[in-house]
Design a protein around this motif. Structure first.
Motif, PDB file in Angstrom:
ATOM      1  N   LYS A 112       0.836  -1.201   0.000  1.00  0.00           N
ATOM      2  CA  LYS A 112       0.000   0.000   0.000  1.00  0.00           C
ATOM      3  C   LYS A 112       0.867   1.246   0.000  1.00  0.00           C
ATOM      4  O   LYS A 112       0.613   2.203  -0.742  1.00  0.00           O
ATOM      5  CB  LYS A 112      -0.942  -0.002   1.203  1.00  0.00           C
ATOM      6  CG  LYS A 112      -1.871   1.199   1.219  1.00  0.00           C
ATOM      7  CD  LYS A 112      -2.915   1.119   2.322  1.00  0.00           C
ATOM      8  CE  LYS A 112      -3.873   2.298   2.242  1.00  0.00           C
ATOM      9  NZ  LYS A 112      -4.938   2.225   3.267  1.00  0.00           N
ATOM     10  N   GLN A 113       1.903   1.241   0.813  1.00  0.00           N
ATOM     11  CA  GLN A 113       2.813   2.385   0.857  1.00  0.00           C
ATOM     12  C   GLN A 113       3.559   2.558  -0.466  1.00  0.00           C
ATOM     13  O   GLN A 113       3.938   3.671  -0.836  1.00  0.00           O
ATOM     14  CB  GLN A 113       3.793   2.217   2.012  1.00  0.00           C
ATOM     15  CG  GLN A 113       3.135   2.318   3.379  1.00  0.00           C
ATOM     16  CD  GLN A 113       4.085   2.026   4.533  1.00  0.00           C
ATOM     17  OE1 GLN A 113       5.203   1.534   4.322  1.00  0.00           O
ATOM     18  NE2 GLN A 113       3.648   2.321   5.741  1.00  0.00           N
ATOM     19  N   ALA A 114       3.739   1.448  -1.206  1.00  0.00           N
ATOM     20  CA  ALA A 114       4.421   1.513  -2.499  1.00  0.00           C
ATOM     21  C   ALA A 114       3.549   2.135  -3.582  1.00  0.00           C
ATOM     22  O   ALA A 114       4.049   2.501  -4.653  1.00  0.00           O
ATOM     23  CB  ALA A 114       4.840   0.104  -2.926  1.00  0.00           C
ATOM     24  N   GLY A 115       2.231   2.226  -3.319  1.00  0.00           N
ATOM     25  CA  GLY A 115       1.341   2.849  -4.290  1.00  0.00           C
ATOM     26  C   GLY A 115       0.198   1.981  -4.766  1.00  0.00           C
ATOM     27  O   GLY A 115      -0.649   2.437  -5.548  1.00  0.00           O
ATOM     28  N   VAL A 116       0.151   0.725  -4.308  1.00  0.00           N
ATOM     29  CA  VAL A 116      -0.950  -0.160  -4.689  1.00  0.00           C
ATOM     30  C   VAL A 116      -2.236   0.354  -4.045  1.00  0.00           C
ATOM     31  O   VAL A 116      -2.256   0.703  -2.858  1.00  0.00           O
ATOM     32  CB  VAL A 116      -0.662  -1.608  -4.243  1.00  0.00           C
ATOM     33  CG1 VAL A 116      -1.879  -2.506  -4.450  1.00  0.00           C
ATOM     34  CG2 VAL A 116       0.546  -2.169  -5.009  1.00  0.00           C
ATOM     35  N   THR A 117      -3.321   0.391  -4.841  1.00  0.00           N
ATOM     36  CA  THR A 117      -4.595   0.890  -4.326  1.00  0.00           C
ATOM     37  C   THR A 117      -5.674  -0.185  -4.260  1.00  0.00           C
ATOM     38  O   THR A 117      -6.732   0.034  -3.669  1.00  0.00           O
ATOM     39  CB  THR A 117      -5.136   2.047  -5.204  1.00  0.00           C
ATOM     40  OG1 THR A 117      -5.440   1.536  -6.517  1.00  0.00           O
ATOM     41  CG2 THR A 117      -4.115   3.168  -5.321  1.00  0.00           C
ATOM     42  N   ARG A 118      -5.421  -1.323  -4.890  1.00  0.00           N
ATOM     43  CA  ARG A 118      -6.439  -2.383  -4.952  1.00  0.00           C
ATOM     44  C   ARG A 118      -5.744  -3.730  -4.812  1.00  0.00           C
ATOM     45  O   ARG A 118      -4.698  -3.953  -5.419  1.00  0.00           O
ATOM     46  CB  ARG A 118      -7.210  -2.288  -6.279  1.00  0.00           C
ATOM     47  CG  ARG A 118      -8.347  -3.285  -6.455  1.00  0.00           C
ATOM     48  CD  ARG A 118      -9.106  -2.969  -7.756  1.00  0.00           C
ATOM     49  NE  ARG A 118     -10.208  -3.884  -7.984  1.00  0.00           N
ATOM     50  CZ  ARG A 118     -10.099  -5.045  -8.644  1.00  0.00           C
ATOM     51  NH1 ARG A 118      -8.925  -5.423  -9.133  1.00  0.00           N
ATOM     52  NH2 ARG A 118     -11.153  -5.822  -8.812  1.00  0.00           N
ATOM     53  N   TYR A 119      -6.344  -4.638  -4.033  1.00  0.00           N
ATOM     54  CA  TYR A 119      -5.704  -5.922  -3.737  1.00  0.00           C
ATOM     55  C   TYR A 119      -6.606  -7.060  -4.198  1.00  0.00           C
ATOM     56  O   TYR A 119      -7.809  -7.085  -3.901  1.00  0.00           O
ATOM     57  CB  TYR A 119      -5.465  -6.030  -2.228  1.00  0.00           C
ATOM     58  CG  TYR A 119      -4.191  -6.739  -1.850  1.00  0.00           C
ATOM     59  CD1 TYR A 119      -2.962  -6.112  -1.980  1.00  0.00           C
ATOM     60  CD2 TYR A 119      -4.214  -8.042  -1.360  1.00  0.00           C
ATOM     61  CE1 TYR A 119      -1.788  -6.754  -1.636  1.00  0.00           C
ATOM     62  CE2 TYR A 119      -3.047  -8.701  -1.006  1.00  0.00           C
ATOM     63  CZ  TYR A 119      -1.833  -8.052  -1.139  1.00  0.00           C
ATOM     64  OH  TYR A 119      -0.670  -8.694  -0.806  1.00  0.00           O
ATOM     65  N   SER A 120      -6.030  -8.011  -4.928  1.00  0.00           N
ATOM     66  CA  SER A 120      -6.782  -9.150  -5.451  1.00  0.00           C
ATOM     67  C   SER A 120      -6.168 -10.447  -4.931  1.00  0.00           C
ATOM     68  O   SER A 120      -4.974 -10.692  -5.129  1.00  0.00           O
ATOM     69  CB  SER A 120      -6.760  -9.137  -6.985  1.00  0.00           C
ATOM     70  OG  SER A 120      -7.475 -10.231  -7.504  1.00  0.00           O
ATOM     71  N   ILE A 121      -6.972 -11.272  -4.276  1.00  0.00           N
ATOM     72  CA  ILE A 121      -6.466 -12.460  -3.580  1.00  0.00           C
ATOM     73  C   ILE A 121      -7.024 -13.735  -4.202  1.00  0.00           C
ATOM     74  O   ILE A 121      -8.226 -13.857  -4.436  1.00  0.00           O
ATOM     75  CB  ILE A 121      -6.853 -12.407  -2.084  1.00  0.00           C
ATOM     76  CG1 ILE A 121      -6.269 -11.144  -1.444  1.00  0.00           C
ATOM     77  CG2 ILE A 121      -6.356 -13.649  -1.349  1.00  0.00           C
ATOM     78  CD1 ILE A 121      -6.768 -10.890  -0.037  1.00  0.00           C
ATOM     79  N   GLY A 122      -6.142 -14.692  -4.461  1.00  0.00           N
ATOM     80  CA  GLY A 122      -6.543 -15.968  -5.044  1.00  0.00           C
ATOM     81  C   GLY A 122      -6.909 -16.983  -3.979  1.00  0.00           C
ATOM     82  O   GLY A 122      -6.068 -17.772  -3.558  1.00  0.00           O
ATOM     83  N   ILE A 123      -8.154 -16.972  -3.540  1.00  0.00           N
ATOM     84  CA  ILE A 123      -8.604 -17.977  -2.568  1.00  0.00           C
ATOM     85  C   ILE A 123      -8.832 -19.306  -3.274  1.00  0.00           C
ATOM     86  O   ILE A 123      -8.382 -20.357  -2.833  1.00  0.00           O
ATOM     87  CB  ILE A 123      -9.905 -17.532  -1.862  1.00  0.00           C
ATOM     88  CG1 ILE A 123      -9.661 -16.276  -1.033  1.00  0.00           C
ATOM     89  CG2 ILE A 123     -10.429 -18.654  -0.965  1.00  0.00           C
ATOM     90  CD1 ILE A 123     -10.909 -15.769  -0.331  1.00  0.00           C
ATOM     91  N   GLN A 124      -9.573 -19.303  -4.351  1.00  0.00           N
ATOM     92  CA  GLN A 124      -9.926 -20.440  -5.219  1.00  0.00           C
ATOM     93  C   GLN A 124     -10.958 -21.383  -4.603  1.00  0.00           C
ATOM     94  O   GLN A 124     -11.972 -21.672  -5.200  1.00  0.00           O
ATOM     95  CB  GLN A 124      -8.673 -21.230  -5.672  1.00  0.00           C
ATOM     96  CG  GLN A 124      -7.456 -20.405  -6.054  1.00  0.00           C
ATOM     97  CD  GLN A 124      -7.695 -19.316  -7.072  1.00  0.00           C
ATOM     98  OE1 GLN A 124      -8.817 -19.022  -7.445  1.00  0.00           O
ATOM     99  NE2 GLN A 124      -6.636 -18.641  -7.480  1.00  0.00           N
ATOM    100  N   THR A 125     -10.696 -21.907  -3.419  1.00  0.00           N
ATOM    101  CA  THR A 125     -11.660 -22.770  -2.728  1.00  0.00           C
ATOM    102  C   THR A 125     -11.353 -22.738  -1.237  1.00  0.00           C
ATOM    103  O   THR A 125     -10.238 -22.412  -0.829  1.00  0.00           O
ATOM    104  CB  THR A 125     -11.604 -24.218  -3.252  1.00  0.00           C
ATOM    105  OG1 THR A 125     -12.517 -25.038  -2.500  1.00  0.00           O
ATOM    106  CG2 THR A 125     -10.207 -24.810  -3.117  1.00  0.00           C
ATOM    107  N   LEU A 126     -12.354 -23.110  -0.433  1.00  0.00           N
ATOM    108  CA  LEU A 126     -12.151 -23.199   1.016  1.00  0.00           C
ATOM    109  C   LEU A 126     -11.851 -24.624   1.461  1.00  0.00           C
ATOM    110  O   LEU A 126     -11.556 -24.855   2.632  1.00  0.00           O
ATOM    111  CB  LEU A 126     -13.397 -22.684   1.753  1.00  0.00           C
ATOM    112  CG  LEU A 126     -13.794 -21.231   1.513  1.00  0.00           C
ATOM    113  CD1 LEU A 126     -15.013 -20.876   2.364  1.00  0.00           C
ATOM    114  CD2 LEU A 126     -12.636 -20.286   1.822  1.00  0.00           C
ATOM    115  N   ASP A 127     -11.924 -25.563   0.530  1.00  0.00           N
ATOM    116  CA  ASP A 127     -11.719 -26.968   0.871  1.00  0.00           C
ATOM    117  C   ASP A 127     -10.223 -27.281   0.928  1.00  0.00           C
ATOM    118  O   ASP A 127      -9.524 -27.237  -0.098  1.00  0.00           O
ATOM    119  CB  ASP A 127     -12.401 -27.868  -0.159  1.00  0.00           C
ATOM    120  CG  ASP A 127     -12.316 -29.330   0.226  1.00  0.00           C
ATOM    121  OD1 ASP A 127     -13.108 -29.765   1.090  1.00  0.00           O
ATOM    122  OD2 ASP A 127     -11.452 -30.038  -0.322  1.00  0.00           O
TER     123      ASP A 127
END
Length: 390
Positions: A112-127
């Motif tokens: 965030k401090q580097a300038g990223v404004t949006r975060y996308s996380i690869g969960i894929q599944t909870l199993d």
């Protein structure tokens, strides 16, 4: 100023998922040469963006691979260099993809401090068993915890990916997973059907009958469940695989679907732009091998493998194919940007379009000259496109 986007491909992963067909490589035993890779990216960035200084950067997307393995200071260098060449819009969206492992989650604040404004996380599944079988190194609980942490740092700017159609998955299991993740969701969710891509371990397993995936009918029920459950929670199904609270759509991906220009840097990265010197539409792709790409960047300032002129016919086809992936569809005004003034009615097989309208799969607004899929049509849009596009 003309809106423009930048895609940055970070090629390394700590693990290689059995279903993934993206360009990537496992982190070498000696570690990643962060400074060399960053230097190559910066050289390619400067070469590629120099002709586009009259444009404005609406979005930067760090994809991969696993770009959250990069050093935050290197991400900051790339953002700063891009802004110095093509100015960032005041509301520019800067997305970074991440896996929910503890090491990557721990770096969120630095990104965030580097300038990223949006975060996308690869969960894929909870199993957890499916995650392990697919080569993932996190648990379902760690995926949810990563989303919660990201929401605290990037409120209203967090997305995550879910996949349905894994071996042994039932409709009930999928619905329970969705019910759980929706309690943690921020403003954006991507939901994909598992695809079996040639060359992947999953492809070999399926061909050898070591895995049996859900039937087409069951997969369709899973898709429909996602639509129903996400929309019930206030998410709009704005693209085949994407849901957002209105106003939180992915600006970067919308650029692809709406036909905006972009430059991609990094191994295997693709670009689509109008060459300012020739006024031709160009499609290019970078070298896939990381070492060869880096060597070419060091020697020539870029690692382009191939660059071709996009024909007028291909440009028109792409505009319709990508435009109809969105629930908002495509208008004559947008189509005119690539068609030389030809209308959608003159280009498409309108007798077939009308049949799909009558059957409830498409909407045609003659007043606005706009074609769009219905929710029902979005589910089978690939089949429709084959039928209506010349």
């Amino acid at each position: 100023m003309v809106p423009f986007s930048l895609y940055v491909h970070w090629p390394y992963c700590t693990f290689l998922c059995r279903f993934c067909a993206f360009s990537k490589a496992r982190v070498p035993a000696k570690g990643v040469e962060h400074e060399r890779i960053t230097s190559a990216l910066l050289k390619e960035l400067r070469t590629s963006l120099a002709p586009h200084k009259d444009k404005v950067l609406q979005s930067i997307y760090f994809g991969g691979g696993t770009p959250s393995l990069a050093q935050p200071r290197n991400i900051a260098q790339i953002i700063e260099a891009a802004n110095s060449l093509v100015p960032l819009a005041s509301d520019a969206e800067i997305t970074l993809e991440s896996n929910p492992t503890s090491a990557e989650v721990g770096k969120m604040r630095d990104f965030k401090q580097a300038g990223v404004t949006r975060y996308s996380i690869g969960i894929q599944t909870l199993d957890d068993r499916t995650l392990a079988r697919m080569g993932r190194l996190h648990t379902g609980a760690e995926g949810l915890a990563a989303v919660d942490r990201a929401r605290a740092l990037f409120p209203g700017k967090v997305s995550f990916d879910m996949i349905f159609g894994f071996e042994g998955q039932t409709l009930d299991q999928w619905q329970k997973e969705l019910e759980t993740v929706l309690k943690h969701a921020d403003n954006h969710i991507s939901v994909y059907q598992l695809t079996v891509e040639p060359g992947t371990p999953l492809f070999r397993d399926r061909n050898a009958q070591r895995v049996v995936l859900p039937s087409g009918d069951l997969s369709a029920q899973m898709y429909e469940s996602a639509v129903e459950m996400c929309t019930a929670k206030g998410f709009r199904h704005y693209e085949v695989a994407n849901y957002a609270v209105p106003g939180s759509e992915s600006m970067h991906n919308m650029g692809y679907w709406q036909g905006r220009q972009w430059v991609g840097i990094g191994p295997s990265a693709h670009s689509r732009f109008i060459d300012p010197s020739s006024n031709q539409r160009i499609s290019s792709v970078r070298l896939p091998d990381i070492q060869r790409w880096a060597q070419h960047c060091e020697k020539f300032g870029h690692g382009t493998a191939k660059s071709t002129v996009i024909s007028d016919e291909d440009a028109k086809q792409e505009a319709v194919v990508f435009g109809l992936r969105m629930l908002d569809g495509i208008t004559d005004r947008r189509f005119a940007g690539v068609s030389g003034g030809q209308s959608l009615k003159d280009y498409l097989h309108m007798d077939r379009v009308q049949q799909y309208v009558d059957d409830g799969y498409l909407l045609w607004n003659s007043a606005d000259a706009k074609l769009a899929p219905t929710e029902r049509g979005l589910e089978v849009i690939d089949s429709i496109l084959i039928d209506i596009v010349p």
